[in-house]
Design an enzyme around this catalytic site. Structure first.
Site, short mmCIF file in Angstrom:
data_model
loop_
_atom_site.label_atom_id
_atom_site.label_comp_id
_atom_site.label_asym_id
_atom_site.label_seq_id
_atom_site.Cartn_x
_atom_site.Cartn_y
_atom_site.Cartn_z
N GLY A 1 -68.83 -35.66 -27.45
CA GLY A 1 -68.03 -34.81 -26.58
C GLY A 1 -68.48 -34.51 -25.21
CB SER B 1 -63.57 -39.99 -29.83
OG SER B 1 -62.94 -39.92 -28.58
CD GLU C 1 -59.04 -40.13 -28.87
OE1 GLU C 1 -59.79 -39.10 -28.77
OE2 GLU C 1 -59.43 -41.10 -28.99
CG ASP D 1 -62.10 -43.01 -22.85
OD1 ASP D 1 -61.95 -43.29 -21.51
OD2 ASP D 1 -61.92 -41.86 -23.25
C1 GLA Z 1 -60.50 -38.92 -21.47
C2 GLA Z 1 -59.45 -39.82 -21.67
C3 GLA Z 1 -58.94 -41.03 -20.82
C4 GLA Z 1 -58.98 -40.60 -19.30
C5 GLA Z 1 -60.03 -39.69 -18.89
C6 GLA Z 1 -59.85 -39.19 -17.76
O1 GLA Z 1 -61.69 -39.80 -21.31
O2 GLA Z 1 -59.67 -40.21 -23.16
O3 GLA Z 1 -57.77 -41.81 -21.41
O4 GLA Z 1 -57.77 -39.80 -19.18
O5 GLA Z 1 -59.97 -38.60 -19.97
O6 GLA Z 1 -59.86 -40.17 -16.81
#
Ligand code: GLA
Length: 385
Positions: free
Chosen positions: A121, A127, A159, A171
Site C-alpha cells: 500500500g 499488488s 486488478e 505497474d
Molecule cells: C497506480 C496504478 C497505475 C498508475 C499509478 C499512477 O500505481 O496502479 O496504473 O495509474 O497509480 O501513475
C-alpha cells in the site's frame, strides 16, 4: 533461492517435487503519474523488493493459497464464487487463478504459497508484483506460454475485476519487463517499451515512505480516472479525433476552457504537461543531464499537487524538505498519491544529510527511508525438481 522456496512449500504442502518458484519486482515510478490510463507515457524502474510465489499443479480443481508472512490460508474450488474483500491479498493471487480459468487457460487447481518484500500500500507496486509473480508461476506450472505484455494485461484486468481498482498498465508491465539499472519507458497506447539506461553512478534513488496509507479502491483514484474520461467527452466535441487525454494539447485545452469544469481542465493540463515531462526526462537521461531530470521531477510533483490534486500535506512536506537538501536533484510523490511514498534523486554523499532532515519530520523518530537499488536479476522463474 530454489532451496529456500522448496522448504517454504514443503512447510505447508509436503513434498515440493514439481513446484515452481517465480519472483517479480516492485517498482518506483521516476516520472509520469496518472498518465498510463490516459494512453500516455511513464518511466518507472524496478526495485530490489519483490514478490515470490511457489506453486504446484493439483490433479483436482481445488485451489489452496497460503500467505507465508501472516499464515493466512484460503481454499476455493475453481469457478466457485468467493468473497474477495479479505484477506487483502486475495484478489492479487486467487484473482489471477480465476481469470486464467475464466479464459479457459487452466482447468486444474493449484497449491500456492507466497511472500514478498515490497512494502504494501505504499505506491511501490506491491499488488502488481504479486499478480505478476502469480501469473509467471502459473505460466510455468501449466505451460501457458504467456507473452510478457499479455501477462501484464491479464494482471491489470485482474486488478479491475477482482480488486475494483481501475488502474493502468504501468505497474504490471514494469514488474514483468523491467531490467536492472534501467528505467522502462512505456508508451501506454501502443504498449511499446524501451529500456533506458540509468546514468546514476554516484547518485542514489531514495524513497521515503510517508506511512500515510490509503486504500486504492476506496480512494479517489477511480474518481480521477472518471474525471479524465469526462474531460475526454467534452474535448471530443471540439476535436472529434481525440480518444484519450494523450491526444490533448495546450491550444485545445485553452479553447475548451469555458466548456470544462475547472478541475477537469486541470486534470487535462496535468496529463498534457506530464507526458511532455516524461519525454524530456527520457532525453535528459540519454544525455546524462541529471540536473534537468531532477527539475522535471520537481515540476511533476507541483503538477500532481496543483492540477491533479493527488498529493497529501505530509507528502508535500517531505518533498519540500528533501528539495532543500544540498545534493538532492529532484523529489516528487510517486505512484497513485494520496499517501504512500516520495522518490528523490540524490548525490550519494548527501544521503546521510537527507536522512537526518527527513527524520526530523517523523514525530516518533522513525524515518520512512528506503534506499533502493535495482535488483540483480529481473523476474525469474525456477523449477523445483
Ligand atoms: C497506480 C496504478 C497505475 C498508475 C499509478 C499512477 O500505481 O496502479 O496504473 O495509474 O497509480 O501513475
Amino acid at each position: 533461492m530454489t532451496e529456500r522456496a522448496a522448504k517454504l512449500f514443503a512447510e505447508y504442502f509436503g513434498d515440493p517435487t514439481g513446484a515452481v518458484v517465480a519472483r517479480a519486482p516492485g517498482r518506483v515510478n521516476l516520472i509520469g503519474d496518472h498518465t498510463d490510463y490516459n494512453d500516455g507515457f511513464v518511466l518507472p524502474m524496478i526495485i530490489d523488493r519483490h514478490a515470490e510465489v511457489v506453486a504446484r499443479r493439483r490433479s483436482d480443481r481445488q485451489v489452496r493459497i497460503v500467505a507465508a508472512e501472516s499464515g493466512e490460508r484460503v481454499g476455493n474450488t475453481l469457478g466457485e464464487p468467493i468473497d474477495y474483500s479479505s484477506p487483502k491479498w486475495l484478489p492479487y493471487v486467487l484473482g489471477v487463478v480465476h481469470e486464467l480459468a475464466q479464459r479457459n487457460r487452466i482447468e486444474l487447481g493449484v497449491d500456492i504459497v507466497f511472500r514478498g518484500t515490497v512494502p504494501k500500500g505504499a505506491g511501490l507496486g506491491s499488488s502488481a508484483a504479486l499478480e505478476v509473480a502469480t501469473a509467471v508461476a502459473l505460466d510455468a506450472v501449466f505451460n501457458l506460454w504467456l507473452q510478457p505484455v499479455e501477462t501484464a494485461e491479464l494482471c491489470r484486468d485482474v486488478e479491475h475485476h477482482y480488486a475494483g481498482v481501475h488502474c493502468g498498465i504501468m505497474d504490471q508491465l514494469a514488474s514483468r519487463l523491467g531490467r536492472p539499472n534501467h528505467a522502462l519507458f512505456i508508451d501506454c497506447r501502443s504498449l511499446e517499451v524501451r529500456h533506458v539506461p540509468l546514468p546514476f553512478d554516484g547518485y542514489r534513488v531514495v524513497i521515503v515512505d510517508s506511512g500515510v496509507r490509503r486504500e486504492l479502491a476506496d480512494s479517489r483514484y477511480n474518481q480521477r480516472r472518471a474525471e479524465c474520461e469526462e474531460a475526454v467527452t467534452i474535448l471530443r466535441k471540439v476535436e472529434p479525433s481525440l480518444t484519450a487525454l494523450r491526444d490533448a494539447y495546450p491550444a485545445l485545452l485553452m479553447a475548451c476552457e469555458q466548456r470544462l469544469l475547472t478541475d477537469r481542465l486541470a486534470r487535462g493540463w496535468h496529463v498534457v504537461s506530464e507526458n511532455q515531462r516524461v519525454l524530456d526526462a527520457r532525453e535528459s537521461l540519454a544525455c546524462g543531464d541529471l540536473s534537468a531530470f531532477g527539475r522535471l521531477m520537481n515540476a511533476s510533483h507541483t503538477s500532481l499537487r496543483e492540477d491533479f490534486d493527488v498529493s497529501h500535506p505530509f507528502l508535500d512536506r517531505l518533498v519540500e524538505a528533501a528539495t532543500e537538501v544540498d545534493g538532492v536533484l529532484g523529489a516528487r510523490l510517486t505512484g497513485a498519491g494520496f499517501g504512500g511514498c516520495i522518490v528523490t534523486l540524490v548525490r550519494e554523499a548527501a544521503v546521510p544529510t537527507l536522512e537526518d532532515r527527513i527524520r526530523e519530520l517523523f514525530e516518533d523518530g522513525s524515518n520512512g527511508i528506503i534506499v533502493v537499488g535495482t535488483p540483480e536479476q529481473a523476474g525469474i522463474t525456477e523449477i523445483i525438481t
